[in-house]
Design a protein around this motif. Sequence first.
Motif, PDB file in Angstrom:
ATOM      1  N   VAL A  47      56.251 -61.322  53.290  1.00 28.25           N
ATOM      2  CA  VAL A  47      57.034 -62.294  52.513  1.00 28.25           C
ATOM      3  C   VAL A  47      56.179 -62.879  51.396  1.00 28.25           C
ATOM      4  O   VAL A  47      56.634 -63.012  50.251  1.00 28.25           O
ATOM      5  N   MET A  48      54.934 -63.210  51.722  1.00 32.50           N
ATOM      6  CA  MET A  48      54.028 -63.735  50.695  1.00 32.50           C
ATOM      7  C   MET A  48      53.767 -62.697  49.614  1.00 32.50           C
ATOM      8  O   MET A  48      53.661 -63.025  48.433  1.00 32.50           O
ATOM      9  N   GLY A  73      55.819 -60.371  48.703  1.00 38.40           N
ATOM     10  CA  GLY A  73      57.033 -60.267  47.896  1.00 38.40           C
ATOM     11  C   GLY A  73      57.186 -61.405  46.900  1.00 38.40           C
ATOM     12  O   GLY A  73      57.799 -61.236  45.848  1.00 38.40           O
ATOM     13  N   THR A  74      56.659 -62.565  47.238  1.00 33.99           N
ATOM     14  CA  THR A  74      56.760 -63.703  46.317  1.00 33.99           C
ATOM     15  C   THR A  74      55.618 -63.740  45.308  1.00 33.99           C
ATOM     16  O   THR A  74      55.597 -64.610  44.446  1.00 33.99           O
ATOM     17  N   GLY A  75      54.677 -62.838  45.444  1.00 33.82           N
ATOM     18  CA  GLY A  75      53.577 -62.773  44.492  1.00 33.82           C
ATOM     19  C   GLY A  75      52.381 -63.619  44.867  1.00 33.82           C
ATOM     20  O   GLY A  75      51.505 -63.842  44.037  1.00 33.82           O
ATOM     21  N   ALA A  76      52.333 -64.092  46.092  1.00 32.97           N
ATOM     22  CA  ALA A  76      51.198 -64.909  46.515  1.00 32.97           C
ATOM     23  C   ALA A  76      49.951 -64.037  46.630  1.00 32.97           C
ATOM     24  O   ALA A  76      50.013 -62.876  47.043  1.00 32.97           O
ATOM     25  N   GLY A 121      48.806 -62.761  50.319  1.00 32.28           N
ATOM     26  CA  GLY A 121      49.665 -61.838  51.064  1.00 32.28           C
ATOM     27  C   GLY A 121      48.926 -60.666  51.681  1.00 32.28           C
ATOM     28  O   GLY A 121      49.030 -60.414  52.888  1.00 32.28           O
TER      29      GLY A 121
END
Length: 87
Positions: A16-17, A19-22, A25
């Motif tokens: 998820v991280m 995918g959000t660009g963190a 991740g």
Amino acid sequence: MQFALPAIPVMFVGFVMLGTGAVAGPAVIALGVAWLMATGVIVSALSGIYQTTLYRHSVDGSAVDGSAPIAFATADLSHSFRQCGRR
């Protein structure tokens, strides 16, 4: 293998991280994979120790006289064998 279960949500959070660009991740995913690998190595080692102890218990004659290695209970090792003709 229940010790490996916490790695699944950790890897999910990592994806998820990701995918959000963190930035963290991939590190979280790597942590989950390392957790799975470490759990697999530990479980495999403990299984090998138990199998070796069970083999020595049956071959060395200790299954006959009822003694067991110090770290294992006699009942745990003796109930691993089934008598022929009995159910």
